[in-house]
Design a protein around this motif. Structure first.
Motif, mmCIF file in Angstrom:
data_model
loop_
_atom_site.group_PDB
_atom_site.id
_atom_site.type_symbol
_atom_site.label_atom_id
_atom_site.label_comp_id
_atom_site.label_asym_id
_atom_site.label_seq_id
_atom_site.Cartn_x
_atom_site.Cartn_y
_atom_site.Cartn_z
ATOM 1 N N GLN A 284 0.628 -0.859 0.320
ATOM 2 C CA GLN A 284 0.083 -0.398 -0.055
ATOM 3 C C GLN A 284 0.811 1.171 0.226
ATOM 4 O O GLN A 284 0.704 2.308 -0.402
ATOM 5 C CB GLN A 284 -1.166 0.412 1.965
ATOM 6 C CG GLN A 284 -2.233 0.943 0.748
ATOM 7 C CD GLN A 284 -3.124 1.503 1.963
ATOM 8 O OE1 GLN A 284 -2.463 1.430 3.013
ATOM 9 N NE2 GLN A 284 -4.074 0.820 1.953
ATOM 10 N N ALA A 285 1.805 0.876 0.808
ATOM 11 C CA ALA A 285 2.898 2.391 0.299
ATOM 12 C C ALA A 285 3.423 2.643 -0.541
ATOM 13 O O ALA A 285 3.447 4.081 -0.888
ATOM 14 C CB ALA A 285 4.144 2.221 1.519
ATOM 15 N N LEU A 286 4.120 1.547 -1.289
ATOM 16 C CA LEU A 286 4.376 1.901 -3.167
ATOM 17 C C LEU A 286 2.898 2.190 -3.889
ATOM 18 O O LEU A 286 3.306 2.892 -4.441
ATOM 19 C CB LEU A 286 4.540 0.508 -3.738
ATOM 20 C CG LEU A 286 5.941 -0.056 -3.005
ATOM 21 C CD1 LEU A 286 6.056 -1.567 -3.281
ATOM 22 C CD2 LEU A 286 6.397 1.236 -3.372
ATOM 23 N N HIS B 66 -11.206 -2.472 5.779
ATOM 24 C CA HIS B 66 -10.919 -2.726 4.326
ATOM 25 C C HIS B 66 -10.278 -1.403 3.761
ATOM 26 O O HIS B 66 -10.377 -0.503 3.084
ATOM 27 C CB HIS B 66 -12.620 -1.773 4.165
ATOM 28 C CG HIS B 66 -12.532 -0.797 5.194
ATOM 29 N ND1 HIS B 66 -12.886 -1.206 5.952
ATOM 30 C CD2 HIS B 66 -12.473 1.073 4.900
ATOM 31 C CE1 HIS B 66 -13.288 0.445 7.346
ATOM 32 N NE2 HIS B 66 -12.507 1.163 6.334
ATOM 33 N N GLY B 67 -8.537 -2.103 4.086
ATOM 34 C CA GLY B 67 -7.384 -1.183 3.471
ATOM 35 C C GLY B 67 -7.058 -1.256 2.330
ATOM 36 O O GLY B 67 -6.484 -2.642 2.266
ATOM 37 N N SER B 68 -7.725 -0.510 1.093
ATOM 38 C CA SER B 68 -7.334 -0.489 0.267
ATOM 39 C C SER B 68 -6.635 -2.188 -0.280
ATOM 40 O O SER B 68 -6.175 -2.965 -0.857
ATOM 41 C CB SER B 68 -5.647 0.045 0.164
ATOM 42 O OG SER B 68 -5.243 0.091 -1.352
ATOM 43 N N GLY B 69 -8.369 -2.965 0.368
ATOM 44 C CA GLY B 69 -8.314 -4.434 -0.293
ATOM 45 C C GLY B 69 -7.278 -5.289 -0.017
ATOM 46 O O GLY B 69 -6.779 -6.462 0.446
ATOM 47 N N HIS B 70 -6.621 -4.591 1.076
ATOM 48 C CA HIS B 70 -5.884 -5.813 1.816
ATOM 49 C C HIS B 70 -6.118 -5.694 3.440
ATOM 50 O O HIS B 70 -5.481 -6.883 3.731
ATOM 51 C CB HIS B 70 -3.879 -4.952 2.046
ATOM 52 C CG HIS B 70 -3.336 -4.550 0.989
ATOM 53 N ND1 HIS B 70 -3.065 -5.602 -0.178
ATOM 54 C CD2 HIS B 70 -3.213 -3.407 -0.191
ATOM 55 C CE1 HIS B 70 -2.689 -5.296 -1.424
ATOM 56 N NE2 HIS B 70 -2.684 -3.384 -1.075
ATOM 57 N N GLY B 71 -7.230 -5.249 3.761
ATOM 58 C CA GLY B 71 -7.962 -5.612 5.293
ATOM 59 C C GLY B 71 -6.789 -4.633 6.064
ATOM 60 O O GLY B 71 -5.959 -4.218 5.811
ATOM 61 N N SER B 72 -7.618 -4.444 7.242
ATOM 62 C CA SER B 72 -6.572 -3.252 7.882
ATOM 63 C C SER B 72 -7.669 -4.434 9.078
ATOM 64 O O SER B 72 -7.284 -3.033 10.091
ATOM 65 C CB SER B 72 -6.964 -2.264 7.673
ATOM 66 O OG SER B 72 -8.721 -1.998 7.379
ATOM 67 N N MET C 91 -4.811 2.633 4.806
ATOM 68 C CA MET C 91 -5.481 3.620 4.445
ATOM 69 C C MET C 91 -6.734 2.737 4.163
ATOM 70 O O MET C 91 -6.236 1.925 3.838
ATOM 71 C CB MET C 91 -4.599 4.260 3.455
ATOM 72 C CG MET C 91 -3.220 5.238 3.733
ATOM 73 S SD MET C 91 -3.757 6.068 4.538
ATOM 74 C CE MET C 91 -3.016 5.549 6.515
ATOM 75 N N SER C 92 -7.633 3.433 3.973
ATOM 76 C CA SER C 92 -9.147 2.885 3.957
ATOM 77 C C SER C 92 -9.326 3.506 2.157
ATOM 78 O O SER C 92 -8.056 4.303 1.281
ATOM 79 C CB SER C 92 -9.972 3.484 4.261
ATOM 80 O OG SER C 92 -10.613 5.046 3.920
ATOM 81 N N GLU C 93 -10.560 3.130 1.204
ATOM 82 C CA GLU C 93 -10.557 2.880 -0.267
ATOM 83 C C GLU C 93 -10.869 4.447 0.196
ATOM 84 O O GLU C 93 -10.201 5.110 -1.151
ATOM 85 C CB GLU C 93 -11.906 1.601 -0.043
ATOM 86 C CG GLU C 93 -11.383 0.603 -0.322
ATOM 87 C CD GLU C 93 -12.234 -0.389 -1.115
ATOM 88 O OE1 GLU C 93 -12.791 0.569 -1.589
ATOM 89 O OE2 GLU C 93 -11.828 -1.019 -1.014
ATOM 90 N N GLU D 234 0.447 13.525 5.735
ATOM 91 C CA GLU D 234 -0.365 13.232 6.818
ATOM 92 C C GLU D 234 -0.757 11.888 6.794
ATOM 93 O O GLU D 234 -0.494 11.142 7.467
ATOM 94 C CB GLU D 234 -1.522 13.399 6.893
ATOM 95 C CG GLU D 234 -0.822 15.609 6.923
ATOM 96 C CD GLU D 234 -2.606 16.576 6.646
ATOM 97 O OE1 GLU D 234 -3.623 15.666 5.921
ATOM 98 O OE2 GLU D 234 -2.402 17.369 7.309
ATOM 99 N N LEU D 235 -0.917 11.117 5.569
ATOM 100 C CA LEU D 235 -1.040 9.799 5.397
ATOM 101 C C LEU D 235 0.053 8.940 6.333
ATOM 102 O O LEU D 235 0.201 7.657 5.948
ATOM 103 C CB LEU D 235 -2.039 9.620 4.823
ATOM 104 C CG LEU D 235 -3.165 9.853 4.023
ATOM 105 C CD1 LEU D 235 -4.049 10.120 2.474
ATOM 106 C CD2 LEU D 235 -4.435 9.793 4.826
ATOM 107 N N MET D 236 0.838 9.192 4.921
ATOM 108 C CA MET D 236 2.018 8.413 5.415
ATOM 109 C C MET D 236 2.779 8.240 6.524
ATOM 110 O O MET D 236 3.254 7.040 6.873
ATOM 111 C CB MET D 236 3.069 9.357 3.416
ATOM 112 C CG MET D 236 4.371 8.286 3.601
ATOM 113 S SD MET D 236 4.345 6.141 3.115
ATOM 114 C CE MET D 236 3.611 6.352 1.313
#
Length: 215
Positions: free
Chosen positions: A75-77, A129-135, A143-145, A165-167
């Motif tokens: 997700q960072a990438l 629901h974190g960007s398709g990866h689960g959180s 991050m969320s979608e 802020e997000l990173m």
């Protein structure tokens, strides 16, 4: 006649002794190979066992660290890729390049660990629901979608601020996971990578805070 008989006996004995010596040394007169010894089954330096991606013991904490850090890095990438054509600040662009340079190889490294350990790449660590990866539990900072959509929609200084802020939140989640690995993991290679994550991403958080301060 008796002298001839004694000489023949001695000759036969010498021939027999020579045959035994050749048998012990091998046909070419060299010493027997180590593989002939039943005790030569332990892995020697340079063997496949010693060249494993993460040699040594491992436990569930090591496995979970890799299984969770892979999607976290992915997700960072994804966030870094969004900077292309959107980021404006030179400091943000520099950090984006550093993230891509460090985290893509680390993903490949952790995949190799899991393969070597005979463990799956993904595991159920909580729904989310974190960007398709689960959180779920243990996936702090994902991050969320909607977060990702908002970031993709931003441009210029707005993107730079949102990205920073997000990173920061994303990196702080990775640092927390890495600290868990340092406390609970046993594999030396995994613990070393966790140490690297804590050091590099903590420094990047400090730099992102400085960027936010001037935006």
């Amino acid at each position: 006649m008796r002298a001839l008989t004694n000489r023949a006996t001695r000759t036969a004995a010498l021939v027999g002794a020579a045959g035994l010596l050749l048998t012990a040394c091998g046909a070419d007169g060299t010493a027997p190979s180590a593989s002939a010894s039943p005790s030569a089954t332990a892995a020697a330096p340079g063997s496949a066992a010693s060249q494993a991606p993460a040699p040594g013991p491992f436990n569930d904490a090591d496995v979970m660290f890799a299984q969770m850090m892979i999607p976290h890095h992915e997700q960072a990438l994804e966030m870094a890729e969004l900077a292309d054509g959107r980021a404006e600040d030179a400091g943000v662009k520099k950090l984006v390049a550093a993230i891509e340079r460090a985290q893509d190889p680390e993903i490949r490294t952790m995949r190799a660990w899991l393969e070597g350990w005979g463990r799956p790449e993904s595991a159920d660590h909580g729904s989310g629901h974190g960007s398709g990866h689960g959180s779920g539990h243990g996936m702090a900072g994902m991050m969320s979608e909607q977060d990702m959509k908002d970031l993709a929609a931003a441009r210029g200084e707005e993107f730079d601020r949102a990205f920073a802020e997000l990173m920061i939140a994303h990196h702080e989640g990775a640092v927390a996971m890495a600290k868990d690995e340092r406390r609970n993991g046993v594999n030396p290679t995994a613990r070393k990578l966790a140490e690297d994550v804590v050091r590099t991403q903590s420094a990047e958080v400090a730099e992102l805070r400085r960027i936010l301060g001037r935006l």
